[in-house]
Design an enzyme around this catalytic site. Sequence first.
Site, PDB file in Angstrom:
ATOM      1  CG  HIS A  40      -1.896   0.992   1.407  1.00 46.75           C
ATOM      2  ND1 HIS A  40      -1.642   2.280   1.799  1.00 46.75           N
ATOM      3  CD2 HIS A  40      -3.235   0.923   1.220  1.00 46.75           C
ATOM      4  CE1 HIS A  40      -2.775   2.961   1.848  1.00 46.75           C
ATOM      5  NE2 HIS A  40      -3.762   2.169   1.499  1.00 46.75           N
ATOM      6  CG  ASP A  48       0.612  -2.392   6.168  1.00 49.86           C
ATOM      7  OD1 ASP A  48      -0.353  -2.557   6.920  1.00 49.86           O
ATOM      8  OD2 ASP A  48       0.562  -1.706   5.132  1.00 49.86           O
ATOM      9  CD  GLN A 104      -6.846  -4.360   4.138  1.00 48.58           C
ATOM     10  OE1 GLN A 104      -7.800  -5.067   4.460  1.00 48.58           O
ATOM     11  NE2 GLN A 104      -6.989  -3.087   3.836  1.00 48.58           N
ATOM     12  CE  LYS A 164      -7.100   0.139   6.215  1.00 46.39           C
ATOM     13  NZ  LYS A 164      -7.923   0.545   5.065  1.00 46.39           N
ATOM     14  CB  CYS A 224      -3.731   3.279  -1.564  1.00 45.72           C
ATOM     15  SG  CYS A 224      -4.861   4.612  -1.253  1.00 45.72           S
TER      16      CYS A 224
HETATM   17  N1  PLP Z   1      -1.712  -0.736   4.664  1.00 45.35           N
HETATM   18  C1  PLP Z   1      -2.642  -1.444   4.034  1.00 45.35           C
HETATM   19  C2  PLP Z   1      -2.327  -2.819   3.542  1.00 45.35           C
HETATM   20  C3  PLP Z   1      -3.913  -0.904   3.847  1.00 45.35           C
HETATM   21  O1  PLP Z   1      -4.852  -1.602   3.206  1.00 45.35           O
HETATM   22  C4  PLP Z   1      -4.172   0.404   4.321  1.00 45.35           C
HETATM   23  C5  PLP Z   1      -5.478   1.044   4.080  1.00 45.35           C
HETATM   24  O2  PLP Z   1      -6.203   0.706   3.177  1.00 45.35           O
HETATM   25  C6  PLP Z   1      -3.161   1.086   4.989  1.00 45.35           C
HETATM   26  C7  PLP Z   1      -1.942   0.487   5.136  1.00 45.35           C
HETATM   27  C8  PLP Z   1      -3.373   2.460   5.532  1.00 45.35           C
HETATM   28  O3  PLP Z   1      -4.265   2.433   6.594  1.00 45.35           O
HETATM   29  P1  PLP Z   1      -4.766   3.779   7.273  1.00 45.35           P
HETATM   30  O4  PLP Z   1      -5.284   4.647   6.164  1.00 45.35           O
HETATM   31  O5  PLP Z   1      -5.841   3.336   8.208  1.00 45.35           O
HETATM   32  O6  PLP Z   1      -3.602   4.381   7.972  1.00 45.35           O
END
Ligand code: PLP
Length: 405
Positions: free
Chosen positions: A123, A200, A203, A226, A364
């Site tokens: 992401h 990270d 998900q 999430k 993203c």
């Molecule tokens: N990492 C992953 C794999 C994501 O899917 C997302 C959000 O869609 C993020 C990071 C970023 O999360 P946040 O916008 O809640 O900080």
Amino acid sequence: MEVPFRHIRNDFPILQEKVYGKELIYLDNAATTQKPKVVVEAIEQGYYKTNANIHRGVHYLSMRATEAHESARACVARFLNASDPAEIVFTRGTTEAINLVASSFGEAFCNEGDVILCSEMEHHSNIVPWQLLCQRKKLQLKVIPILDNGDLDRQALRAMLTSEVRLLAITHVSNVLGTINPVKEIIRLAHEHNIAVLIDGAQAVPHVKVDVLDLDADFYAFSGHKMYGPAGIGVLYGKRKWLDQMPPYQGGGEMIAQVHFSGSTWNELPYKFEAGTPDFIGSTALAKAIEYVEHLDMDAIARYETDLMHYATDALLQLGDVRIFGTSVHKSAVISFQLGNIHPFDVGTLLDRMGLALRTGHHCAQPLMDRFGIEGTIRASFAVYNVPEEVDVLITALKRIRTMF
Ligand code: PLP
């Protein structure tokens, strides 16, 4: 297929909403999940009954708010199986958690010529903070490729684990492909080369059981919103041995021990990384979300969502002209696809008019779109409250859309 969680739909009032006069079918859970009543009530009760700034007050309300915030931290530590609540830093979300590590770990441990590794399936929030660090400290960002089915290229990974690498930043579960990376194995390999690993978990945490001690992760980040919790609160787990040596990320109240114009000293962990008033109501509501999924049982959630993902995948493939991106055998409940030659944006817009909330675009993850030579996909992402009948409605809607083009 068996639906063990049908009864919990009543816990989510928004699922009874209508959009354009149609039943809402919410399949955009990878972007954000809906919230059960217990979470919304925790926010309401927090503001009605225990609202006061934490840590600083000797008065009753402040002490109660502090207790609630710190017991939320203990709850997160237990949920992730961290050995010490002091290793749990509250952030605004995954993005801020990764920026914290990029900035602070980068400052303490990275020097010109060093390498940061990430993967092709990241992401943007697990790419751009590293790009900024690389610019600032003249490091190199190298990218581990993926295979056509969406699995990480493990052979390439092994070859890229060299002595110049300071940190490997990789997603646990891809928000586009659904691939569940073998993070325990990846961390073990990286540690053989003394490389720190940031996972990270945005998900992963809502869908699979996470045990940071078992994984031996150096850093693990996730977002409350999430995983059925509120927006604006997230978590960075970090091993004490790193956090102790890292400089503060932001300056302000609460992160200090002493402030004088001659110089300041820093508070103990985790407060050194929590400058300013944190979202103490959000943390309490996040703890409610954690208790909620724990009560449902994380393993049962994972089993059910996998069944639902397979059900949806089979149904989509029966349409004939659907191309699915991400076909790993280790896959979470996310399906990215294209329908014939129809632009994903058109499909998403028409689905919306039929009451279906799906995401379209690059999610993203533009470098991942580049990898597949596409601009975007339609993404159906599932949560524990989704049911197979909703997939059936999606399939009927896609058939209808196909006839319009
Ligand atoms: N990492 C992953 C794999 C994501 O899917 C997302 C959000 O869609 C993020 C990071 C970023 O999360 P946040 O916008 O809640 O900080």
